[in-house]
Design an enzyme around this catalytic site. Structure first.
Site, mmCIF file in Angstrom:
data_model
loop_
_atom_site.group_PDB
_atom_site.id
_atom_site.type_symbol
_atom_site.label_atom_id
_atom_site.label_comp_id
_atom_site.label_asym_id
_atom_site.label_seq_id
_atom_site.Cartn_x
_atom_site.Cartn_y
_atom_site.Cartn_z
ATOM 1 N N GLY A 164 -1.499 2.213 -16.953
ATOM 2 C CA GLY A 164 -0.239 1.614 -16.510
ATOM 3 C C GLY A 164 0.141 0.040 -16.779
ATOM 4 O O GLY A 164 1.255 -0.334 -16.248
ATOM 5 N N THR A 165 -0.458 -0.585 -17.317
ATOM 6 C CA THR A 165 -0.431 -1.991 -17.405
ATOM 7 C C THR A 165 0.202 -2.440 -18.611
ATOM 8 O O THR A 165 0.711 -3.741 -18.777
ATOM 9 C CB THR A 165 -1.781 -2.903 -17.549
ATOM 10 O OG1 THR A 165 -2.710 -2.161 -18.424
ATOM 11 C CG2 THR A 165 -2.557 -2.700 -16.247
ATOM 12 N N GLY A 166 0.813 -1.523 -19.403
ATOM 13 C CA GLY A 166 1.542 -1.963 -20.663
ATOM 14 C C GLY A 166 0.913 -2.010 -22.099
ATOM 15 O O GLY A 166 1.435 -2.682 -22.745
ATOM 16 N N HIS A 226 -5.470 6.716 17.300
ATOM 17 C CA HIS A 226 -6.450 6.267 16.142
ATOM 18 C C HIS A 226 -5.826 5.192 15.399
ATOM 19 O O HIS A 226 -6.511 4.284 15.019
ATOM 20 C CB HIS A 226 -6.642 7.689 15.276
ATOM 21 C CG HIS A 226 -7.507 7.683 14.429
ATOM 22 N ND1 HIS A 226 -8.767 8.003 14.106
ATOM 23 C CD2 HIS A 226 -7.104 7.184 12.899
ATOM 24 C CE1 HIS A 226 -9.097 7.714 12.672
ATOM 25 N NE2 HIS A 226 -8.352 7.281 12.171
ATOM 26 N N GLU A 227 -4.470 5.283 15.169
ATOM 27 C CA GLU A 227 -3.985 4.282 14.274
ATOM 28 C C GLU A 227 -3.844 3.004 14.974
ATOM 29 O O GLU A 227 -4.084 2.001 14.662
ATOM 30 C CB GLU A 227 -2.408 4.755 13.753
ATOM 31 C CG GLU A 227 -2.548 6.071 12.981
ATOM 32 C CD GLU A 227 -3.479 6.038 11.900
ATOM 33 O OE1 GLU A 227 -3.627 4.932 11.353
ATOM 34 O OE2 GLU A 227 -3.896 7.053 11.362
ATOM 35 N N THR A 246 0.342 0.486 -24.445
ATOM 36 C CA THR A 246 0.993 1.125 -25.440
ATOM 37 C C THR A 246 2.584 0.606 -25.436
ATOM 38 O O THR A 246 2.980 0.559 -26.669
ATOM 39 C CB THR A 246 1.285 2.812 -24.983
ATOM 40 O OG1 THR A 246 -0.044 3.200 -24.784
ATOM 41 C CG2 THR A 246 1.923 3.535 -25.933
ATOM 42 N N HIS A 249 -7.227 1.113 14.642
ATOM 43 C CA HIS A 249 -7.249 0.633 13.280
ATOM 44 C C HIS A 249 -6.429 -0.707 13.182
ATOM 45 O O HIS A 249 -6.920 -1.835 13.087
ATOM 46 C CB HIS A 249 -6.417 1.445 12.024
ATOM 47 C CG HIS A 249 -7.410 2.579 11.755
ATOM 48 N ND1 HIS A 249 -8.798 2.187 11.716
ATOM 49 C CD2 HIS A 249 -7.157 3.886 11.513
ATOM 50 C CE1 HIS A 249 -9.253 3.461 11.204
ATOM 51 N NE2 HIS A 249 -8.255 4.444 11.224
#
Length: 616
Positions: free
Chosen positions: A207-209, A426-427, A211, A430
């Site tokens: 996906g970095t270009g 839980h979140e 082609t 985090h």
């Protein structure tokens, strides 16, 4: 800007060929119809008894007997037809009444008709076979043209992409512009003793270009540009790949100077001698022919081979040496400036509101590739259209970014109250641990709305680009991952499977720290266990045990020690900030989603209340 070169496609129009074939078939059918079609004359049919009666009454002048058919003429000149029975006295009776008799053999189908009928099955089989082969080879040309190259010759009419449509890879563009200039004016370089490069390999993540850069070269170059995929060389027939490589380079020599682009070259350029397929493996034969064509006894002056791959580690070393691929151009993920330029290209044809700031979007999308940014713009446009807007606003980009990063919201999913409370704590665990650690990335958003396959997500986005990671940063990340499980245990007094992915990711980081990155004080800067990778399978299968059993036990002990230390560290942070944990969880249960500013506001209010209590 370099001059553009328009090349006429030498292939004839397939529509004209099809019209000619159908016209030939129609004319041939008319020819056969004219040969065999004979208009039949109309006769009055007469039954045999009436025919006998007419004979006996002398009302018939002549008859023609042809097999069992009788065609006669009355005295008034009118003709009739009848079907005769096996009557041996018929001729005698006709002679007695003075009737002129003409006899003919039975109708024969004719020589041409007999030949056609006998050969028709063979002709039908040949026609079906030709049709089948044309269908099989419709993409590659004529029937039986298995060894012909499927490369497509690009022209400016076929390709509208130029270097102005490529951004974020300025160094790669400079290298490729130099290659094109080499083909345009080779004397500028050869007068100083330089030689034209034989191959250019574009390397980078998906996906970095890569082609896209090749398509831009096709739009900018003033030389013929042949494009083919690596998988086009591989066919079900043995030897076809090598034959197509030869045909491709023969076309290139005839059109020199030219550029040949092979996309996804790892399909045929993988390391030889992998133990799969033996010495006569079709891919190896194709690769051997490619190696010879790129740098063998025969010179291919003026033919530059360009290739793209995201797996340079599996390519054969002989393919990567100077003289074949002289240049390896790294097309990496763009930085902040590059992302802003890429967003500018992808938003050319969109209607943006005045409040849209592409620089803010670029800063909030670290690690995004060009394809990710194109998808982000497209999702934002679809979001705005779905809401009935006439312009794409900043809010649409934020929602699109959340959708790309965290998945689609599943608001219709019914979650029990207990599971919803568990997800909130839980979140919140985090989030709290991430806010209290110095090396953690800032919190972008935390939500308990199910997205993708997760019941809740805490999303962090780094401020700056990160290319290397310190030990302190990795330990903080492990601590954050364990914060969700610690919050469940301390508040709800149970463990759930919701922390499964967190534990898996934390264990993977610790294992790499100890076994690959040498970040263990006990085991030292050594690499333990080499990845076993099958070249043709293309992914890691396992790790080779190149250490003793005692070392394996020490590795297990070190992994457990680091995980336990991070777990206790997260536990200490949550115990010391339990009020903040409850406040974050309650806010999540009420609002379902919190962004970074809202989280900072909640933590600030709790700290202010704690400060006031301490003063009192």
């Amino acid at each position: 800007m370099l001059k553009r070169y328009v090349v006429k496609n030498p292939n004839t129009n397939p529509l004209n060929r099809n019209l000619f074939i159908w016209l030939f078939i129609v004319l041939f059918g008319l020819f056969i119809f004219n040969i065999y079609y004979k208009p039949k004359k109309a006769y009055d049919m007469v039954i045999f008894s009436d025919f006998i009666e007419a004979v006996q009454s002398n009302n018939i002048i002549s008859v023609t007997i042809q097999g069992k058919n009788i065609i006669g003429t009355y005295k008034n000149g009118k003709e009739f037809k009848s079907y005769a029975a096996d009557d041996p006295e018929l001729v005698k009776m006709l002679r007695e009444h003075g009737i002129r008799i003409n006899a003919k053999p039975e109708e024969d189908s004719g020589m041409w008709q007999n030949i056609f009928i006998s050969w028709f099955p063979m002709l039908l089989l040949i026609a079906v076979w030709i049709f089948f082969m044309r269908q099989m080879q419709s993409g590659g040309g004529k029937a039986m043209a298995f060894g012909k190259s499927k490369a497509r010759l690009f022209t400016n009419k076929d390709n509208k992409v130029t270097f102005q449509d490529v951004a974020g890879v300025e160094e790669a563009k400079e290298e490729l512009e130099e290659v094109i200039e080499f083909l345009v004016d080779p004397k500028k370089f050869t007068k100083l003793g330089g030689r034209i490069p034989k191959g250019v390999l574009l390397v980078g993540p998906p996906g970095t270009g890569k082609t896209l850069l090749a398509r831009a070269i096709a739009g900018e170059a003033n030389v013929p540009f042949f494009s083919i995929s690596g998988s086009d060389f591989v066919e079900m027939f043995v030897g076809v790949g090598a034959s197509r490589v030869r045909d491709l380079f023969n076309q290139g020599k005839k059109s020199a100077p030219c550029i040949i682009f092979i996309d996804e070259i790892d399909a045929v350029g993988r390391h030889r001698g992998a133990g799969l397929g033996g010495g006569h493996d079709e891919r190896e034969q194709t690769l051997n022919q490619l190696l010879v064509e790129m740098d063998g006894f025969e010179s291919n002056e003026g033919v530059i081979v360009m290739s793209a791959t995201n797996r340079p580690d599996v390519l054969d070393p002989a393919l990567l040496r100077p003289g074949r691929f002289d240049r390896q151009i790294v097309v990496s993920t763009p930085d902040v400036k590059g992302r802003e330029l890429i967003l500018g290209i992808h938003t050319r044809k969109t209607v943006l509101a005045k409040n849209v700031d592409l620089s803010i979007i670029a800063r909030g999308t670290p690690g995004f590739s060009g394809a990710d940014l194109a998808n982000l713009v497209n999702e934002a446009a679809l979001m705005a259209a779905r809401r009935g807007k006439k312009e794409i606003e900043m809010d649409d980009f934020e929602h699109a970014k959340d959708k790309v990063l965290m998945g689609v919201e599943r608001r219709s999913m019914i979650i029990p109250v207990q599971e919803r409370k568990n997800a909130a704590y839980h979140e919140a665990g985090h989030t709290l641990v991430a806010k209290m650690l110095p090396n953690a990335d800032p919190i972008h958003k935390v939500t308990i709305i199910p997205r993708g396959r997760a019941l809740g997500i805490t999303q962090q986005l780094p401020i700056d680009e990160r290319h290397t990671y310190s030990k302190e940063y990795l330990l903080d990340n492990i601590t954050i991952l364990l914060g969700g499980r610690v919050a469940e245990e301390l508040v709800l007094n149970h463990m759930t499977t919701g922390a499964g992915n967190d534990i898996e990711r934390a264990t993977a980081i610790v294992r790499k720290m100890v076994c690959e990155w040498g970040m263990s004080e006990k085991l030292g800067p050594l690499n333990y266990g080499k990845n076993e990778e099958h070249i043709f399978l293309g992914r890691e299968i396992g790790r080779n045990r190149d250490f003793s059993e005692d070392t394996a036990q020490e590795i297990d002990q070190e992994l457990r020690k680091i995980i336990t230390d991070c777990y206790n560290r997260a536990k200490g942070i949550i115990v010391n900030n339990m009020d903040t944990l409850h406040a974050l969880a309650n806010a999540l249960l009420e609002k379902e989603s919190l962004d970074g500013l809202e989280i900072d506001k909640i933590i600030g209010e709790i700290n202010n209340e704690a400060g006031d209590s301490a003063l009192q």
